[in-house]
Design a protein around this motif. Sequence first.
Motif, PDB file in Angstrom:
ATOM      1  N   MET A 100       0.833  -1.220   0.000  1.00  0.00           N
ATOM      2  CA  MET A 100       0.000   0.000   0.000  1.00  0.00           C
ATOM      3  C   MET A 100       0.856   1.253   0.000  1.00  0.00           C
ATOM      4  O   MET A 100       0.574   2.207  -0.731  1.00  0.00           O
ATOM      5  N   LEU A 101       1.897   1.271   0.820  1.00  0.00           N
ATOM      6  CA  LEU A 101       2.764   2.455   0.876  1.00  0.00           C
ATOM      7  C   LEU A 101       3.547   2.641  -0.420  1.00  0.00           C
ATOM      8  O   LEU A 101       3.731   3.776  -0.885  1.00  0.00           O
TER       9      LEU A 101
ATOM     10  N   ASN B  52       2.549   1.679  -3.378  1.00  0.00           N
ATOM     11  CA  ASN B  52       1.568   2.140  -4.357  1.00  0.00           C
ATOM     12  C   ASN B  52       1.272   3.635  -4.154  1.00  0.00           C
ATOM     13  O   ASN B  52       1.156   4.384  -5.122  1.00  0.00           O
ATOM     14  N   LEU B  53       1.171   4.041  -2.914  1.00  0.00           N
ATOM     15  CA  LEU B  53       0.899   5.444  -2.618  1.00  0.00           C
ATOM     16  C   LEU B  53       2.056   6.346  -3.055  1.00  0.00           C
ATOM     17  O   LEU B  53       1.836   7.454  -3.555  1.00  0.00           O
ATOM     18  N   ALA B  54       3.282   5.860  -2.882  1.00  0.00           N
ATOM     19  CA  ALA B  54       4.459   6.657  -3.223  1.00  0.00           C
ATOM     20  C   ALA B  54       4.751   6.677  -4.719  1.00  0.00           C
ATOM     21  O   ALA B  54       5.466   7.563  -5.192  1.00  0.00           O
TER      22      ALA B  54
ATOM     23  N   HIS C 168      -0.004   5.113  -7.469  1.00  0.00           N
ATOM     24  CA  HIS C 168      -1.297   5.227  -6.806  1.00  0.00           C
ATOM     25  C   HIS C 168      -2.422   4.651  -7.675  1.00  0.00           C
ATOM     26  O   HIS C 168      -3.379   5.316  -8.047  1.00  0.00           O
TER      27      HIS C 168
ATOM     28  N   LYS D 212      -5.618   2.715  -8.247  1.00  0.00           N
ATOM     29  CA  LYS D 212      -6.799   2.520  -7.399  1.00  0.00           C
ATOM     30  C   LYS D 212      -7.130   1.049  -7.131  1.00  0.00           C
ATOM     31  O   LYS D 212      -7.445   0.708  -5.989  1.00  0.00           O
TER      32      LYS D 212
ATOM     33  N   SER E 168      -4.995  -0.249  -4.307  1.00  0.00           N
ATOM     34  CA  SER E 168      -5.454   0.282  -3.023  1.00  0.00           C
ATOM     35  C   SER E 168      -6.721  -0.421  -2.563  1.00  0.00           C
ATOM     36  O   SER E 168      -6.877  -0.728  -1.370  1.00  0.00           O
TER      37      SER E 168
ATOM     38  N   GLY F 228      -6.010  -2.536   0.915  1.00  0.00           N
ATOM     39  CA  GLY F 228      -6.606  -1.939   2.113  1.00  0.00           C
ATOM     40  C   GLY F 228      -7.373  -2.951   2.951  1.00  0.00           C
ATOM     41  O   GLY F 228      -7.061  -3.153   4.136  1.00  0.00           O
TER      42      GLY F 228
END
Length: 97
Positions: free
Chosen positions: A22-23, A25-27, A30, A32, A35, A39
């Motif tokens: 998740m981190l 992907n966020l960095a 991203h 969807k 996530s 999650g």
Amino acid sequence: MTVRLHPLRIAAQIELISLIAMLANLATAHVKPISSLMGPTHGCAYLFVVIATWRLASATATTKAVAVIPGVGGLLALRRLHRFRVKDETPPAPRGQ
């Protein structure tokens, strides 16, 4: 009575891997769908780790508190459980004669 820690070990690893995914992907991108998948996976693994640790009779209050830490709490709790279980199973030293 032997306590089986294998399901707890699997859930702790899934919890950490899903948090890293998740981190990452966020960095980066991203995306969807990633996530949306990671999650709930992380949440379920986290809840399983916390509940499984709290249900163990051999878990101390500190071990239960450590299990609540997101991401690494399960692995730290396993480490504490293993360390104290190994100490408990060690036979006492023979007394001097």
